[in-house]
Scaffold this motif. Structure first.
Motif, PDB file in Angstrom:
ATOM      1  N   THR A  42      52.148   7.530 115.932  1.00  0.00           N
ATOM      2  CA  THR A  42      51.948   8.291 114.695  1.00  0.00           C
ATOM      3  C   THR A  42      50.845   7.709 113.814  1.00  0.00           C
ATOM      4  OG1 THR A  42      53.687   7.026 113.562  1.00  0.00           O
ATOM      5  CG2 THR A  42      54.344   9.080 114.665  1.00  0.00           C
ATOM      6  N   VAL A  43      50.006   6.845 114.379  1.00  0.00           N
ATOM      7  CA  VAL A  43      48.925   6.212 113.614  1.00  0.00           C
ATOM      8  C   VAL A  43      47.596   6.486 114.298  1.00  0.00           C
ATOM      9  CG1 VAL A  43      47.984   4.032 112.738  1.00  0.00           C
ATOM     10  CG2 VAL A  43      50.465   4.396 112.784  1.00  0.00           C
ATOM     11  N   SER A  44      46.592   6.888 113.489  1.00  0.00           N
ATOM     12  CA  SER A  44      45.262   7.191 114.017  1.00  0.00           C
ATOM     13  C   SER A  44      44.191   6.542 113.158  1.00  0.00           C
ATOM     14  CB  SER A  44      45.018   8.705 114.045  1.00  0.00           C
ATOM     15  OG  SER A  44      45.946   9.379 114.859  1.00  0.00           O
ATOM     16  N   VAL A  45      43.024   6.328 113.756  1.00  0.00           N
ATOM     17  CA  VAL A  45      41.829   5.925 113.009  1.00  0.00           C
ATOM     18  C   VAL A  45      40.879   7.117 112.995  1.00  0.00           C
ATOM     19  CG1 VAL A  45      42.040   3.465 113.423  1.00  0.00           C
ATOM     20  CG2 VAL A  45      40.838   4.890 115.087  1.00  0.00           C
ATOM     21  N   VAL A  46      40.104   7.239 111.906  1.00  0.00           N
ATOM     22  CA  VAL A  46      39.198   8.370 111.730  1.00  0.00           C
ATOM     23  C   VAL A  46      37.843   7.872 111.237  1.00  0.00           C
ATOM     24  CG1 VAL A  46      41.044  10.037 111.268  1.00  0.00           C
ATOM     25  CG2 VAL A  46      40.034   8.767 109.376  1.00  0.00           C
ATOM     26  N   ILE A 106      42.209   4.998 108.156  1.00  0.00           N
ATOM     27  CA  ILE A 106      43.387   4.930 109.018  1.00  0.00           C
ATOM     28  C   ILE A 106      44.465   5.799 108.400  1.00  0.00           C
ATOM     29  CG2 ILE A 106      44.314   2.861 107.862  1.00  0.00           C
ATOM     30  CD1 ILE A 106      45.274   1.959 110.692  1.00  0.00           C
ATOM     31  N   GLU A 107      45.272   6.441 109.248  1.00  0.00           N
ATOM     32  CA  GLU A 107      46.266   7.379 108.733  1.00  0.00           C
ATOM     33  C   GLU A 107      47.584   7.250 109.475  1.00  0.00           C
ATOM     34  OE1 GLU A 107      44.091  10.995 109.298  1.00  0.00           O
ATOM     35  OE2 GLU A 107      44.764  11.246 111.360  1.00  0.00           O
ATOM     36  N   PHE A 151      49.487  10.647 105.542  1.00  0.00           N
ATOM     37  CA  PHE A 151      48.851   9.802 104.532  1.00  0.00           C
ATOM     38  C   PHE A 151      47.678   9.099 105.176  1.00  0.00           C
ATOM     39  CE2 PHE A 151      48.135   5.662 102.541  1.00  0.00           C
ATOM     40  CZ  PHE A 151      47.881   6.065 101.233  1.00  0.00           C
ATOM     41  N   GLN A 152      46.515   9.207 104.552  1.00  0.00           N
ATOM     42  CA  GLN A 152      45.294   8.595 105.061  1.00  0.00           C
ATOM     43  C   GLN A 152      44.677   7.686 104.003  1.00  0.00           C
ATOM     44  OE1 GLN A 152      41.082  10.429 105.282  1.00  0.00           O
ATOM     45  NE2 GLN A 152      42.029  10.972 107.242  1.00  0.00           N
ATOM     46  N   GLY A 178      39.776   5.303  98.802  1.00  0.00           N
ATOM     47  CA  GLY A 178      40.426   6.565  98.493  1.00  0.00           C
ATOM     48  C   GLY A 178      41.573   6.839  99.441  1.00  0.00           C
ATOM     49  N   PHE A 179      42.198   7.986  99.239  1.00  0.00           N
ATOM     50  CA  PHE A 179      43.230   8.411 100.163  1.00  0.00           C
ATOM     51  C   PHE A 179      43.349   9.929 100.163  1.00  0.00           C
ATOM     52  CE2 PHE A 179      45.607   7.551  96.212  1.00  0.00           C
ATOM     53  CZ  PHE A 179      46.362   8.707  96.061  1.00  0.00           C
TER      54      PHE A 179
END
Length: 240
Positions: A171-175, A196-197, A205-206, A232-233
């Motif tokens: 459930t965790v990704s990098v963008v 990261i989100e 949530f990112q 930011g988020f």
């Protein structure tokens, strides 16, 4: 409808090809702190709580699927009190012999609560998922009219946003994304961001870092600032 490689309708600022089921809706929030992390020492930034003490630019978006594959959205950011109305038609989906997904984009935005200096935009999002649901890559060609509105002249900008998302845990990704301008009005630096989100059910949530406050197509066309990094988020919630 869980799309693990495409869990949201934004990458950081650029749109994705994520589907929204017919008559369903989603809410998004963008938040960019005004403190420049590239200025001053680590101690200086820590003293300002890494930008949290220096105000923020906040945006709210609501979108709804008015028909199958057709989305409409309204977004307002406190940056110049900009309001953007935009739509997306998810015309082509990646499957079988079709190697990419393609969505058509159209928008118009205006400053001071949409009362002045309007900037329409047309474009598309082209995406390809990799490894089923492991990663997604994006290219977003855009034409933005009246992109020099803050300079008081009439100019256009052509840009191509490039980015990707990769899952590193369930459930965790990098963008990451960048939006180089190919022609027309192109001040400053291309906007970019990385983050990261974490996804939890219908919530996302990112935490991100960008070189501008840009969150609309017109703002992205005007570019980012040199020697700047803003904390930011993004928050997102799907209602299905």
């Amino acid at each position: 409808m869980l799309q693990r490689a495409e869990p949201d309708y934004r990458l950081i600022n650029l749109p994705t090809t994520t589907l929204l089921p017919r008559h369903r809706s989603a809410f998004g929030l963008t938040h960019r702190f005004a403190g420049n992390l590239a200025a001053g020492s680590f101690a200086d930034n820590a003293n300002n709580l890494f930008g949290l003490d220096q105000g923020a630019l906040i945006g709210f978006e609501f979108r709804i699927a008015v028909a199958r594959r057709l989305q409409a959205a309204v977004y307002r950011t406190t940056f110049e009190k900009t309001v953007q109305f935009h739509g997306k038609y998810d015309a082509v989906r990646q499957r079988g012999g079709t190697p990419v997904s393609i969505s058509a984009l159209a928008s118009i935005e205006g400053l001071d609560n949409f009362t002045e200096r309007r900037s329409p935009a047309l474009g598309a999002v082209i995406s390809r998922t990799i490894g089923g649901d492991v990663a997604a890559l994006y290219a977003t060609p855009l034409w933005v009219h009246n992109s020099a509105t803050l300079a008081g002249v009439s100019r256009d900008t052509v840009l191509v946003g490039l980015g990707g998302r990769a899952r590193i845990l369930a459930t965790v990704s990098v963008v990451a994304e960048v939006s180089p301008r190919l022609g027309g009005y192109a001040p400053g630096r291309p906007t970019f961001g990385f983050g990261i989100e974490k996804r939890s059910g219908g919530h996302l949530f990112q935490l991100n870092f960008t070189n501008s406050y840009s969150t609309t197509f017109g703002q992205i066309a005007r570019g980012g600032f040199p020697d700047t990094i803003y904390l930011g988020f993004n928050l997102a919630r799907k209602f299905f």
